[in-house]
Design an enzyme around this catalytic site. Structure first.
Site, short mmCIF file in Angstrom:
data_model
loop_
_atom_site.label_atom_id
_atom_site.label_comp_id
_atom_site.label_asym_id
_atom_site.label_seq_id
_atom_site.Cartn_x
_atom_site.Cartn_y
_atom_site.Cartn_z
CE1 TYR A 1 -1.36 -0.60 4.82
CE2 TYR A 1 0.92 -0.11 4.36
CZ TYR A 1 -0.07 -0.41 5.26
OH TYR A 1 0.22 -0.53 6.59
CD GLU A 2 -0.64 5.20 1.48
OE1 GLU A 2 -0.59 6.00 0.52
OE2 GLU A 2 -1.66 5.02 2.17
N GLY A 3 1.62 2.64 -2.70
CA GLY A 3 2.51 2.45 -3.85
C GLY A 3 3.44 1.28 -3.63
#
Length: 603
Positions: free
Chosen positions: A440-442
């Site tokens: 998550y968050e890239g």
């Protein structure tokens, strides 16, 4: 149940001795209150809160999970009460602006606190985790009315914030989002769409939840250039700023996950929910990046926190667990077997955890200084340099520390042997919780493209040069010091190679842009190992000077030098493999067609 002690001695070494945080704070426009006594008291109390309040809830939260009933989510038992203590302690506003009710302390103090929270109870920490970023996004891009309505509540902690980006069909490609914003009769908009993977999207810890939502206006251009940002509260505030009627936003379901069970990961439905534009039309992605970059550093700290927690428990087990005799002869004659810490392979695993966790802490606190300087340095040139370095290091902090976090927590399970696979010890939870941090968050791949493609190649290497010059100056300053030769020589060589590899990829990419994607993950990992080598060399410099001066705590400094030796001899050589894979290019990656991948099992 796993144990945890905040690593205060190591934090003090990194902050006070290695990075000179007292001098750093003295030079900030908002640093006058961050005196050594105040900082030490904050770290002590943060460690106590993490151990005494959050840690006992960690396994319970993992086992109970969250419950969705009638559109309302209940967090695990004890989470709400712990959050109330967090608010009563003033922790949400630690680094927030005083004009909105915050304490105005430097942001780097929040990073140290975040590590402790992530080590003791990652799932709980995600409830307040995005509120600071939401407040910053509104502070930088919101209207005066939005700031007056939302900021004090977020800073106080009575409301929490979320980040609503992706949707079922688009993943990271936010240009494909379908959520729509239709202008309403007043100055608001009606937001309709579905968002997924929303951490703490619905819960019972606070009276209101403030969603920052990406959506498209009716006249929006195609792709990411057509995204706007809106603030959409769960309850609409009245004229006095208190919660009023329920907005058209609800939790449709909870995701059933591999880890972080104690945090509500929600599918959020927006049904003509009233929202308000934040920043200019069609510039929402740029506005949201204020929050996203904070979140990326925060996720890197999650990786660090889990490394530390796993290491502490693996070390305690290895000191106590008796199994076999040392090959060099009996070490514990009064016992039926030796403790497993005498065995070289167990030491390899423990030292890997120790070197990565301590190096990761150096990276986080070095980055924390850049966060402080980018916002509050008194000199404009210093602010600009900090912004440049922060842009370079943010994808490394996020991706490299989460990759290491997953490795280190797996090593922790391995130290326990078969017991590591058993839930009651808590080691396997660290692995499950760590796995999401790489996503998550890239994802790591997205961060790698950001680092190599956007930050390095798009600046024609100038961004990287700001950092490699700093490393070069350090190496030059240590020339002739025999006690640092084992660190400075390989660091200097790798620092030069970093630029050479960058140029080689850039030249290949001029003929085939796929070469950037082919090299990017190995490039990021190579960059991470060199960055940690620079910080470990600085740590070795600090420790060797303290030993020479007889400053006390000699055992601590000797351990620091021994861990630096291990990093340089046993972990830094990984750069050789990454360099070779970077040089290999993308030919072998792109040789197969999509159809040829399936040969051997397709009918």
């Amino acid at each position: 149940m796993p144990d945890y002690q905040a690593p205060l001695r190591d934090l003090r070494f990194v902050m006070n001795e290695m990075l000179d945080y007292p001098g750093h704070y003295a030079g900030l426009a908002n640093g006058s209150e961050a005196t050594p006594d105040i900082v030490d008291a904050i770290l002590e109390e943060g460690g106590r809160f993490a151990r005494d309040v959050l840690l006992p809830l960690n396994q319970r939260g993992d086992q109970q999970g969250c419950v969705l009933e009638g559109g309302e989510v209940k967090a695990p038992q004890g989470f709400k009460e712990a959050y109330a203590q967090y608010v009563d302690g003033g922790w949400p506003g630690l680094a927030a602006e005083p004009e909105f009710g915050g304490q105005g302390l430097p942001a780097s103090l929040n990073l140290a606190l975040s590590e402790m929270i992530c080590s003791s109870n990652l799932a709980w920490g995600m409830y307040p985790g995005l509120s600071h970023g939401a407040a910053d996004a509104l502070r930088h891009h919101g209207s005066d009315a939005q700031k007056a309505t939302y900021l004090s509540k977020l800073v106080e902690g009575v409301w929490t914030g979320t980040m609503c980006l992706t949707e079922p069909h688009c993943g990271t490609d936010l240009g494909l989002i379908k959520t729509r914003a239709i202008p309403a009769d007043d100055d608001g908009y009606l937001i309709t769409g579905t968002k997924i993977f929303i951490s703490a999207g619905e819960h019972d810890l606070t009276e209101n939840i403030v969603h920052l939502v990406l959506a498209k206006l009716p006249d929006a251009p195609q792709g990411s250039r057509g995204i706007s940002l809106f603030v959409v509260p769960k309850f609409l505030p009245d004229a006095a700023g208190n919660i009023g009627e329920r907005n058209g936003v609800s939790c449709g379901s909870l995701e059933h996950k591999m880890g972080i069970h104690g945090n509500a990961t929600c599918v959020m439905n927006f049904d003509a929910a009233k929202g308000y534009l934040v920043g200019p039309e069609h510039k929402g992605l740029a506005c949201m990046f204020t929050m996203m970059n904070e979140a990326r550093i925060g996720v890197g700290i999650q990786g660090l926190g889990l490394m530390e927690a796993s290491f502490q428990n693996a070390l305690a087990y290895a000191r106590d667990r008796l199994q076999m005799r040392a090959l060099s002869g009996t070490k514990a004659a009064d016992k039926p077997a030796d403790p497993i810490i005498v065995h070289p392979d167990v030491r390899r695993m423990l030292l890997t955890q120790k070197a990565l966790a301590e190096g990761g802490r150096m990276l986080v606190m070095y980055t924390g200084q850049l966060v402080d300087l980018a916002e509050h340095a008194t000199d404009a040139a210093e602010r600009e340099r900090a912004e440049t370095l922060l842009g370079l290091l943010t994808p490394i902090v996020k991706a490299f520390l989460t990759e290491l976090g997953f490795e280190a927590t797996n090593e922790g399970v391995q130290v326990f042997g078969g017991h590591g696979f058993i839930a009651e010890w808590g080691m396997e939870q660290f692995v499950r919780d760590a796995r999401i941090t790489r996503l998550y968050e890239g994802t790591t791949g997205i961060q790698a493209l950001d680092l190599l493609g956007r930050k390095v190649l798009m600046s024609q290497g100038e961004t990287l040069k700001v950092f490699t010059r700093e490393i070069h100056k350090f190496c030059q300053a240590q020339a002739g010091r025999s006690e640092l030769e084992a660190y400075v020589e390989p660091l200097s060589r790798l620092n030069a190679e970093w630029g050479e590899l960058t140029m080689a990829v850039g030249m290949k990419a001029m003929n085939d842009r796929e070469e950037v994607g082919a090299a990017s993950v190995d490039y990021l990992l190579y960059s991470g190992y060199v960055t940690l080598a620079y910080l470990w060399a600085r740590a070795a410099d600090t420790a060797s000077r303290a030993l020479a001066a007889g400053d006390g705590d000699a055992a601590f400094y000797r351990a620091k030098l021994a861990t630096a030796d291990f990093y340089f001899q046993r972990l830094l050589p990984r750069t050789r493999a990454h360099a070779e894979m970077i040089r290999a290019g993308g030919a072998s990656l792109m040789a197969l067609s999509a159809e040829e991948f399936g040969l051997g099992f397709e009918p």
